[in-house]
Design a protein around this motif. Structure first.
Motif, PDB file in Angstrom:
ATOM      1  N   ASN A   1       0.770  -1.249   0.000  1.00  9.57           N
ATOM      2  CA  ASN A   1       0.000   0.000   0.000  1.00  9.57           C
ATOM      3  C   ASN A   1       0.798   1.294   0.000  1.00  9.57           C
ATOM      4  OD1 ASN A   1      -2.992  -0.813   0.327  1.00  9.57           O
ATOM      5  ND2 ASN A   1      -1.887  -2.160   1.723  1.00  9.57           N
ATOM      6  N   TYR A   2       2.116   1.231   0.213  1.00 13.08           N
ATOM      7  CA  TYR A   2       2.881   2.482   0.319  1.00 13.08           C
ATOM      8  C   TYR A   2       4.115   2.468  -0.553  1.00 13.08           C
ATOM      9  CZ  TYR A   2      -0.164   2.651   4.256  1.00 13.08           C
ATOM     10  OH  TYR A   2      -1.281   2.609   5.025  1.00 13.08           O
ATOM     11  N   SER A   3       4.438   3.674  -1.065  1.00 13.65           N
ATOM     12  CA  SER A   3       5.664   3.796  -1.846  1.00 13.65           C
ATOM     13  C   SER A   3       6.866   4.027  -0.927  1.00 13.65           C
ATOM     14  CB  SER A   3       5.537   4.953  -2.850  1.00 13.65           C
ATOM     15  OG  SER A   3       5.222   6.156  -2.177  1.00 13.65           O
ATOM     16  N   ALA A   4       6.617   4.528   0.303  1.00 17.42           N
ATOM     17  CA  ALA A   4       7.710   4.711   1.263  1.00 17.42           C
ATOM     18  C   ALA A   4       8.294   3.346   1.604  1.00 17.42           C
ATOM     19  CB  ALA A   4       7.181   5.400   2.525  1.00 17.42           C
ATOM     20  N   ASP A   5       9.613   3.295   1.883  1.00 17.39           N
ATOM     21  CA  ASP A   5      10.208   1.990   2.137  1.00 17.39           C
ATOM     22  C   ASP A   5       9.883   1.485   3.549  1.00 17.39           C
ATOM     23  OD1 ASP A   5      12.437   2.274   4.058  1.00 17.39           O
ATOM     24  OD2 ASP A   5      13.347   3.544   2.539  1.00 17.39           O
ATOM     25  N   THR A   6      10.126   0.208   3.754  1.00 16.44           N
ATOM     26  CA  THR A   6       9.666  -0.471   4.974  1.00 16.44           C
ATOM     27  C   THR A   6      10.426  -0.044   6.231  1.00 16.44           C
ATOM     28  OG1 THR A   6      11.103  -2.342   4.441  1.00 16.44           O
ATOM     29  CG2 THR A   6       8.795  -2.493   3.752  1.00 16.44           C
ATOM     30  N   SER A   7      11.475   0.756   6.106  1.00 17.97           N
ATOM     31  CA  SER A   7      12.166   1.234   7.314  1.00 17.97           C
ATOM     32  C   SER A   7      11.240   2.095   8.173  1.00 17.97           C
ATOM     33  CB  SER A   7      13.429   2.017   6.944  1.00 17.97           C
ATOM     34  OG  SER A   7      13.091   3.222   6.278  1.00 17.97           O
ATOM     35  N   PHE A   8      10.159   2.596   7.572  1.00 15.34           N
ATOM     36  CA  PHE A   8       9.204   3.407   8.336  1.00 15.34           C
ATOM     37  C   PHE A   8       8.357   2.558   9.288  1.00 15.34           C
ATOM     38  CE2 PHE A   8      10.139   6.544   5.067  1.00 15.34           C
ATOM     39  CZ  PHE A   8      10.156   7.721   5.806  1.00 15.34           C
ATOM     40  N   ILE A   9       8.354   1.248   9.096  1.00 10.65           N
ATOM     41  CA  ILE A   9       7.559   0.390   9.984  1.00 10.65           C
ATOM     42  C   ILE A   9       8.013   0.536  11.432  1.00 10.65           C
ATOM     43  CG2 ILE A   9       7.047  -2.016  10.586  1.00 10.65           C
ATOM     44  CD1 ILE A   9       6.921  -2.604   7.585  1.00 10.65           C
ATOM     45  N   SER A  10       9.328   0.577  11.655  1.00 11.01           N
ATOM     46  CA  SER A  10       9.821   0.721  13.036  1.00 11.01           C
ATOM     47  C   SER A  10       9.415   2.076  13.618  1.00 11.01           C
ATOM     48  CB  SER A  10      11.348   0.555  13.089  1.00 11.01           C
ATOM     49  OG  SER A  10      11.983   1.564  12.323  1.00 11.01           O
ATOM     50  N   LEU A  11       9.296   3.085  12.767  1.00 15.31           N
ATOM     51  CA  LEU A  11       8.872   4.413  13.245  1.00 15.31           C
ATOM     52  C   LEU A  11       7.385   4.422  13.582  1.00 15.31           C
ATOM     53  CD1 LEU A  11      10.868   6.804  10.874  1.00 15.31           C
ATOM     54  CD2 LEU A  11      11.460   5.960  13.140  1.00 15.31           C
ATOM     55  N   ILE A  12       6.587   3.666  12.821  1.00 15.59           N
ATOM     56  CA  ILE A  12       5.159   3.546  13.135  1.00 15.59           C
ATOM     57  C   ILE A  12       4.994   2.889  14.502  1.00 15.59           C
ATOM     58  CG2 ILE A  12       2.994   2.404  12.472  1.00 15.59           C
ATOM     59  CD1 ILE A  12       4.002   2.694   9.523  1.00 15.59           C
ATOM     60  N   LYS A  13       5.776   1.848  14.750  1.00 17.57           N
ATOM     61  CA  LYS A  13       5.709   1.166  16.047  1.00 17.57           C
ATOM     62  C   LYS A  13       6.136   2.110  17.177  1.00 17.57           C
ATOM     63  CE  LYS A  13       6.378  -3.464  14.149  1.00 17.57           C
ATOM     64  NZ  LYS A  13       7.313  -4.597  13.946  1.00 17.57           N
ATOM     65  N   LYS A  14       7.154   2.898  16.911  1.00 16.14           N
ATOM     66  CA  LYS A  14       7.620   3.863  17.915  1.00 16.14           C
ATOM     67  C   LYS A  14       6.536   4.915  18.178  1.00 16.14           C
ATOM     68  CE  LYS A  14      11.739   6.696  18.778  1.00 16.14           C
ATOM     69  NZ  LYS A  14      13.020   7.157  18.194  1.00 16.14           N
ATOM     70  N   LEU A  15       5.914   5.386  17.113  1.00 12.60           N
ATOM     71  CA  LEU A  15       4.834   6.374  17.223  1.00 12.60           C
ATOM     72  C   LEU A  15       3.692   5.811  18.070  1.00 12.60           C
ATOM     73  CD1 LEU A  15       4.079   9.205  16.042  1.00 12.60           C
ATOM     74  CD2 LEU A  15       2.925   7.989  14.197  1.00 12.60           C
ATOM     75  N   LYS A  16       3.368   4.566  17.828  1.00 10.93           N
ATOM     76  CA  LYS A  16       2.284   3.897  18.553  1.00 10.93           C
ATOM     77  C   LYS A  16       2.611   3.765  20.039  1.00 10.93           C
ATOM     78  CE  LYS A  16      -0.336  -0.415  18.453  1.00 10.93           C
ATOM     79  NZ  LYS A  16      -0.379  -1.776  17.920  1.00 10.93           N
ATOM     80  N   SER A  17       3.895   3.684  20.378  1.00 17.68           N
ATOM     81  CA  SER A  17       4.306   3.476  21.777  1.00 17.68           C
ATOM     82  C   SER A  17       4.191   4.737  22.638  1.00 17.68           C
ATOM     83  CB  SER A  17       5.747   2.949  21.830  1.00 17.68           C
ATOM     84  OG  SER A  17       6.669   3.990  21.522  1.00 17.68           O
TER      85      SER A  17
END
Length: 200
Positions: free
Chosen positions: A93-109
């Motif tokens: 679903n996203y053109s941004a690379d998957t390194s942003f997944i760890s940032l999403i998890k951090k944001l959620k925390s």
């Protein structure tokens, strides 16, 4: 404070300069099946005037008030981020690379907000940024654009990538919330992608 940099470099883009202009006429309604030749002629005339009005927008000269929450919020509990942190879903679903997944998890925390000095927000275009408590002291006439909030920002270890939640409410039935994916080049933060969370 890097969060201030991000707000200064994204706020006008997120609000949109469309607010600088008076609202134009709505587009003409489609003709009904029972329309006459006179109805058709009126429709063509109105459509022509509507197209001209879109290119000749009038500047809104009223004061454009935006209320900015005076803290960086934790993600609202109704925002569910788990599924977008799934690598398969993210790649699809996203053109941004998957390194942003760890940032999403951090944001959620993040569970606690952080004070924001709104007087440091300087790159505001034609908007006047105020705190909610200041609204009662503003003299009319003014155009109240809406209420905006930024979350605390999740940065990667290099502080060249970031993830933040942003929401905007103009009225109870006109607003949205989104997750922003940001990248820094030199001193400039750029929104390279976003994922809408809700629309009203």
């Amino acid at each position: 404070m890097e969060e201030i940099e991000i707000i200064n470099q994204t706020l006008v883009e997120l609000l949109s300069e469309d607010w600088y202009y008076e609202k134009g006429s709505p587009p003409p309604k489609p003709l009904s099946i029972n329309a006459t030749k006179i109805d058709s002629a009126k429709y063509i005339q109105y459509l022509s005037e509507y197209e001209i009005s879109k290119t000749n927008k009038k500047i809104d000269t009223s004061r454009l008030i935006v209320i900015l929450k005076d803290s960086l919020i934790a993600i609202p509990s109704r925002i569910k981020l788990g599924y977008i942190a799934d690598i398969k879903y993210f790649k699809t679903n996203y053109s941004a690379d998957t390194s942003f997944i760890s940032l999403i998890k951090k944001l959620k925390s993040f569970t606690v907000g952080k004070p924001l000095n709104t007087s440091e927000i300087k790159n505001i275009g034609r908007f006047d940024i105020i705190k909610l408590t200041d609204l009662e002291h503003i003299k009319k006439p003014y155009g109240k654009i809406g209420y905006i909030r930024y979350s605390k920002v999740a940065f990667d270890s290099s502080h060249r990538r970031a993830c933040v939640y942003f929401d905007f409410n103009h009225t109870t039935l006109f607003g949205y919330g989104t997750i922003l994916f940001l990248e820094k080049s030199g001193t400039k933060w750029t929104i390279i992608g976003q994922f809408g969370q809700w629309v009203s």
